[in-house]
Write a protein that holds these residues in place. Structure first.
Motif, short mmCIF file in Angstrom:
data_model
loop_
_atom_site.label_atom_id
_atom_site.label_comp_id
_atom_site.label_asym_id
_atom_site.label_seq_id
_atom_site.Cartn_x
_atom_site.Cartn_y
_atom_site.Cartn_z
N UNK A 48 117.19 -38.02 23.74
CA UNK A 48 116.85 -37.41 22.44
C UNK A 48 115.48 -36.74 22.49
N UNK A 49 114.48 -37.45 23.03
CA UNK A 49 113.12 -36.89 23.06
C UNK A 49 113.06 -35.62 23.88
N UNK A 50 113.67 -35.64 25.07
CA UNK A 50 113.64 -34.46 25.94
C UNK A 50 114.42 -33.29 25.33
N UNK A 51 115.43 -33.58 24.53
CA UNK A 51 116.22 -32.51 23.91
C UNK A 51 115.46 -31.81 22.79
N UNK A 52 114.38 -32.41 22.30
CA UNK A 52 113.61 -31.83 21.19
C UNK A 52 112.44 -30.96 21.67
N UNK A 53 112.22 -30.88 22.98
CA UNK A 53 111.10 -30.08 23.48
C UNK A 53 111.27 -28.62 23.08
N UNK A 54 112.42 -28.03 23.39
CA UNK A 54 112.68 -26.63 23.03
C UNK A 54 112.77 -26.45 21.52
N UNK A 66 107.00 -21.63 16.38
CA UNK A 66 107.04 -20.17 16.36
C UNK A 66 107.56 -19.66 15.01
N UNK A 67 108.62 -20.29 14.53
CA UNK A 67 109.20 -19.90 13.24
C UNK A 67 108.24 -20.19 12.09
N UNK A 68 107.62 -21.37 12.11
CA UNK A 68 106.70 -21.75 11.04
C UNK A 68 105.48 -20.83 11.02
N UNK A 69 104.99 -20.45 12.18
CA UNK A 69 103.82 -19.58 12.24
C UNK A 69 104.15 -18.20 11.66
N UNK A 70 105.29 -17.65 11.98
CA UNK A 70 105.69 -16.35 11.44
C UNK A 70 105.85 -16.41 9.92
N UNK A 71 106.40 -17.52 9.43
CA UNK A 71 106.58 -17.65 7.98
C UNK A 71 105.24 -17.79 7.25
#
Length: 296
Positions: A151-157, A164-169
């Protein structure tokens, strides 16, 4: 008087005769049927002991876990099935033993040897139960660690895309509601991350051979925690304010670097001073030792 003496003598004779008879009754050997029953019970108890001992040997076999690689799901399933089979075998033996002991309890109670054998059976049962419980705990810990690791490794990407999305918003004021939704989503994900991370740490305490793999999880968790804090701190700011914040950040870094450079310069000067004083002291000592006087 003579009558009383005759009665007393008669009673004494009867007592002497009855005593040996009772002694003979106590020392009487077991009847063939009782002896056969005792031998049968002894053989059955020995059989239970052998079955429990075999189960103990199988239960003590080590479960190897790689210290730097993850554990595949197929391996975990095999380990879980194995422990399930061993525990089922133990439960079946426990039921069979309890049923047999209750049926033969009266006959066993009449023999001290059989009672001692029963006591050893109970000790062996407890040893087997403790061993299987410990191995079951290891398997559960490995399964929990593997699930948390995946689970932890799957959340890296996922976290890279979230930031990136939050910064653009955060660049446009009218997108603030969408930014808040992304923040709420990130909080839920990080809650799951924290739960899985704690689960992995607990599993690592049970299975120390997972510690090397835990180092990789520690590193990733720290990175994602930092990203989480940055995402939650994002908010809309005018362009001028962003420039000011950037410059302040650069200035803060410059001040820290300037301070560190000053400390390093002072430390270097101090070391050179100590080295020069040491050389001067050694030179003075050598001069004192090298004095020579004329000899005749």
């Amino acid at each position: 008087m003579r009558r009383w003496l005759r009665h007393i003598g008669l009673i004494a004779v009867i007592a002497c005769l009855v005593g040996p008879v009772r002694g003979q009754e106590v020392a009487q050997p077991l009847s063939p049927d009782a002896e056969a029953l005792q031998l049968e019970i002894t053989a059955r108890i020995n059989q239970f002991s052998d079955e429990l001992s075999q189960l103990l040997v199988v239960g003590k076999v080590n479960l190897s876990v790689s210290n730097d690689m993850g554990v595949s799901k197929s391996v975990i399933n095999a380990m879980e099935q194995r422990m399930q089979t061993l525990n089922q075998t133990y439960n079946q033996l426990d039921v069979k033993w309890n049923t047999y002991y209750q049926a033969q309890q009266m006959d066993i109670a009449n023999s001290e040897d059989l009672m001692n054998m029963v006591a050893k059976i109970e000790e062996l049962k407890q040893t087997v139960k403790d061993t299987l419980d410990a191995k079951t705990q290891v398997v559960e810990a490995v399964a929990n660690f593997s699930a948390a690791d995946q689970f932890i490794m799957s959340q890296v990407s996922v976290y890279k895309n979230l930031y990136s999305k939050a910064y653009k918003l955060s660049l446009l004021k009218q997108l603030a509601p969408k930014l808040e939704k992304v923040k709420a989503k990130e909080q839920v994900i990080f809650g799951d991350l924290q739960t899985n991370y704690n689960q992995a740490k607990a599993a690592c305490e049970v299975v120390p051979s997972l510690s090397k793999r835990m180092e990789a999880l520690d590193e990733q968790f720290v990175i994602m925690k930092s990203v989480s804090e940055k995402v939650q701190a994002l908010e809309y700011k005018p362009f001028i304010q962003r420039v000011k914040d950037y410059l302040l950040g650069v200035a803060a870094v410059a001040i820290i670097l300037l301070f560190l450079n000053g400390m390093m310069t002072r430390f270097k000067a101090y070391r050179e001073k100590v080295a020069s004083m040491k050389k001067y002291s050694e030179m003075m000592n050598n001069n004192g030792k090298e004095k020579t006087y004329p000899t005749i």
